[in-house]
Design an enzyme around this catalytic site. Structure first.
Site, PDB file in Angstrom:
ATOM      1  N   LEU A  19     -28.557 -15.397  -2.949  1.00 40.24           N
ATOM      2  CA  LEU A  19     -29.407 -16.021  -3.965  1.00 40.24           C
ATOM      3  C   LEU A  19     -29.458 -15.048  -5.151  1.00 40.24           C
ATOM      4  CD1 LEU A  19     -31.433 -18.324  -4.737  1.00 40.24           C
ATOM      5  CD2 LEU A  19     -33.225 -16.899  -3.736  1.00 40.24           C
ATOM      6  N   LEU A  20     -28.440 -15.163  -6.006  1.00 37.37           N
ATOM      7  CA  LEU A  20     -28.308 -14.208  -7.109  1.00 37.37           C
ATOM      8  C   LEU A  20     -29.410 -14.424  -8.139  1.00 37.37           C
ATOM      9  CD1 LEU A  20     -24.461 -14.633  -7.676  1.00 37.37           C
ATOM     10  CD2 LEU A  20     -25.598 -12.742  -6.477  1.00 37.37           C
ATOM     11  N   HIS A  21     -30.068 -13.350  -8.510  1.00 40.30           N
ATOM     12  CA  HIS A  21     -31.080 -13.453  -9.549  1.00 40.30           C
ATOM     13  C   HIS A  21     -31.450 -12.071 -10.056  1.00 40.30           C
ATOM     14  CE1 HIS A  21     -33.326 -12.776  -5.821  1.00 40.30           C
ATOM     15  NE2 HIS A  21     -34.295 -12.254  -6.553  1.00 40.30           N
ATOM     16  N   ALA A  22     -31.929 -12.043 -11.293  1.00 36.38           N
ATOM     17  CA  ALA A  22     -32.515 -10.820 -11.834  1.00 36.38           C
ATOM     18  C   ALA A  22     -33.891 -11.207 -12.358  1.00 36.38           C
ATOM     19  CB  ALA A  22     -31.629 -10.234 -12.927  1.00 36.38           C
ATOM     20  N   SER A  32     -36.472  -8.195  -7.635  1.00 35.48           N
ATOM     21  CA  SER A  32     -36.970  -8.750  -8.885  1.00 35.48           C
ATOM     22  C   SER A  32     -38.282  -9.508  -8.715  1.00 35.48           C
ATOM     23  CB  SER A  32     -35.916  -9.641  -9.525  1.00 35.48           C
ATOM     24  OG  SER A  32     -35.438 -10.541  -8.574  1.00 35.48           O
TER      25      SER A  32
END
Lengths: 95, 156
Positions: free
Chosen positions: B70-73, A12
């Site tokens: 490190l969860l993310h979008a 991302s």
């Protein structure tokens, strides 16, 4: 080839890649190579000519297009490990 | 950037920190780890689906090292305001069958590519030492985990 520009990429373009960019800047400082430009982006932006070296985590190695020569790949096993990063950058810089 | 640099203390509410026994699947891990940010109005529920979809597409690129995700979008996948949450699972979860085991789940909601750099610098320092990850994973309770987390030194 001479490395003047390094791209770090993740899925991302703002989490892992930013962490790696910060670590690379620290390592470059230590190596006295602060002249090298570093930036982070999404894996979709990886393309021949966008940078001289592409740094990604192991999971994203397959996202480096096949026309980019091996010498421009830098694949990290542990992306928060600065020791691994330093060793791999030293190798790429021929130090 | 004109915007002031936010530290972790600015970006993590105490109610964003939780400790759970465990989860059954990596998808469930993502759901529970993002939920505090949904509850707080920091992300839309579709942010959860965004992270799960990204994982199907690209693999778990957010597993930074053993014990840490490190969860993310991307911002356009449902971020409303920048914020961070911390979820600890006592029984580790795996995002790939071959591992590694993960107990510390940091969820990041970023509004663009750069505004959260202050918090990320703190995270880089904190997680640069694997012992700190273990300390978080084994924190006695959520209050202690919160203190460890936001107490990470700020970087100028």
């Amino acid at each position: 080839m001479e490395i003047k520009k390094i791209m770090c990429a993740c899925g991302s373009g703002l989490g892992s890649s930013m962490l790696v960019e910060m670590n690379i800047k620290d390592v470059l400082k230590k190596l006295g190579r602060e002249d090298v430009q570093v930036f982070h982006s999404v894996t979709g932006d990886i393309r021949l000519g966008a940078a001289d070296l592409f740094v990604v985590g192991r999971d994203l190695a397959a996202f480096i297009p096949s026309d980019i020569p091996e010498e421009q790949h830098c694949i990290l096993t542990n992306i928060v490990d600065k020791k691994e990063l330093e060793a791999k950058l030293r190798e790429k810089f021929g130090m | 950037m004109a915007q002031e640099v936010k530290t972790l203390a600015d970006m993590v509410l105490r109610e964003n920190v939780q400790i759970l026994d465990g989860v059954d699947t990596w998808e469930e891990a993502i759901r529970v780890a993002v939920q505090p940010l949904v509850d707080g109005g920091f992300v839309e529920p579709r942010y959860i689906d965004g992270i799960i979809e990204n994982t199907h597409e690209m693999g778990p690129y957010y597993v930074l090292c053993p014990d840490l995700a490190l969860l993310h979008a991307r911002p356009e996948q449902g971020v409303i305001k920048q914020q961070v949450a911390l979820t600890i699972v006592r029984n580790p979860v795996r995002f790939k069958p071959e591992g590694p085991d993960v107990r510390v789940l940091v969820t990041l909601a970023a509004i663009d590519a750069d505004s959260h750099i202050g918090a990320m610098q703190q995270l880089a320092v904190l997680f640069g030492d694997p012992d700190n990850i273990t300390r978080l994973a084994e924190a006695p309770d959520a209050d202690a985990a919160y203190e460890l987390f936001v107490g990470a030194p700020a970087v100028e």
